[in-house]
Design a protein around this motif. Sequence first.
Motif, PDB file in Angstrom:
ATOM      1  N   THR A  92      55.129  16.171  17.990  1.00 52.77           N
ATOM      2  CA  THR A  92      54.701  17.508  19.157  1.00 52.77           C
ATOM      3  C   THR A  92      54.752  17.380  20.259  1.00 52.77           C
ATOM      4  O   THR A  92      55.000  17.909  20.936  1.00 52.77           O
ATOM      5  N   TYR A 142      51.225  22.417  12.681  1.00 49.20           N
ATOM      6  CA  TYR A 142      52.439  21.264  13.781  1.00 49.20           C
ATOM      7  C   TYR A 142      52.243  22.905  15.009  1.00 49.20           C
ATOM      8  O   TYR A 142      52.510  22.638  16.026  1.00 49.20           O
ATOM      9  N   ASN A 179      51.192  22.729  18.405  1.00 45.85           N
ATOM     10  CA  ASN A 179      51.646  22.876  19.762  1.00 45.85           C
ATOM     11  C   ASN A 179      51.236  24.085  20.557  1.00 45.85           C
ATOM     12  O   ASN A 179      51.530  23.924  21.292  1.00 45.85           O
TER      13      ASN A 179
END
Length: 569
Positions: free
Chosen positions: A385, A538, A542
């Motif tokens: 990421t 994730y 992010n």
Amino acid sequence: MRVVLTQCLKLSKNMETQRLVALFVFFFSGFLLWTAWQKQHTPLPAPTATTQSGGANTVPVPTSSNGSARSSTPATTISAAPASGQLLRGERIRVATDLIVAEIDTNGGDLRQIELIKHKASENKTHNLTLFNDNTPQIYVAQSGLIGVGLPNHKSLFKADAGLYELQQGKDSLIVKLFSQGEDGANVVKQYTFHRSTYVIDITFEIENKGAAAITADAYFQFLRFGEAPSTNPFGISTFVGPAIYTEEKKFQKIGFPDIDKGKLEYPQKSKDGWLAMLQHYFVAAWLPKNGVEREFFTKKVAEKLYTAGVVVAVGQIAPDTTGRVSVPLYVGPQEGDNLAKLVPGLDLTIDYGWLTIIASPLFKVLSYIHSWLGNWGLAIIALTVLIKLLFFPLSAASYKSMAKMKVLGPKLQKLKEQYGEDKQKMNQAMMELYKTEKVNPLGGCLPIVIQIPVFISLYWVLLAAVELRHAPFFGWIKDLSAADPFYILPVLMGATMFLQTKLNPTPPDPIQAKIMLYMPLVFSVMFLWFPAGLVLYWTVNNLLSIWQQWQINRMTEQAALPKGSGKR
């Protein structure tokens, strides 16, 4: 990404359409989440019990080059299955290697059960995952036999020397032989060869002709599996389960059970290369004939919600006092891309990365490489990421700068709203003049985000399709990155990061949009409660990186907008 995309879409010239745009963004984002959730969790429909009539036990009939049927065992010589719908059973042969535990039935010499030792069942992680089983109604077995007068098929009885086989230490292979006395002096040996450290099993037929006349034979290798037209949710998303065929001419082709029902079959029936597989989420079974050998593919509905799919390979003519031989490898195991690609061309395509496979496949290779260094899939997701965020930093920075400038203009836009009230036409004209005067392009950051969207969606599918993440632990309470967070800590944290992102953005002038933006973090948090922890991780990472980047750009933009000499920092 969601916030930036929303910002791009909602800055249309017509303020009336902003409400529709905001609603569209909301449902589009929800669609992406629902799609992934369905791909992960849509259960396979349990079919009703089937009755195996003669059709379920008919040996496939290969065709000659002119399309006529070659000689085969007459269907009348094949015993029918009992009315209960269960496969006939003989004695069981149990085989144990370092990777699998298999059961072979002497009735037909079928491979009736496969347990994968290194992969545990979803409902009970103390038990091995069972891929093949012959229990009604969820039948899924590998069958094979010979086509020719008097030769044994998957309904014939075989004999074995033992009932238990185990791969010994220091040995690389294990052979299990089944014996059948055919008619007209044909002695047949059906041999299973299991290998250490691989999910490939070699199935071999040896036909010794002790008769006075030549024997013409073919061999077939097929899967018998329950099936049903995949159930769909309101968005039409479903988990694919069914056959697939690969040839160099037509490449990779999925064949849905509904297509078999309707006769919509466009795969090449004959080829000198290629393989046939049966797909399901995370796992695959595939017959892998050697290239250069003529083969004939077939799929057929043999009973209600019961299908066969397989391949016929020619053995040829066997003269008296000679032996004919044919062998086809069978892969039964997880969809591990690197291992599949090494076996035969195209087998790694059985991993379903969606319509962006061309991007998703390299992404997973990068993720695997990072994992080889870090040794933890959760840390690998975080590192990937960060890597993607750095790669697209210049593009996303342009979008955040555009939003930061819009936020600085927020008070002025609010004054225009108060000044013109309900006269939306004049207010829009005034807004366009303001953008022109301040040299702000409200849509300036959209193109960079559009470029990034395929990458984000591809990574989405990677985290859903990778069997390596199945039951993979992260740390602490997260024992399985492919399952939901048991304590919902990550979804709550993800929702909080989305809320912070919303606060960093300029408040929409339209009150309906403002309410939608305020409630979206809550809605997404609820949806993420049942999401795989790897995906939630994730999105959370992010979001955190986006918050930091957006905060920095907002601070720099606000300082640049201050009058010179103000002394504020």
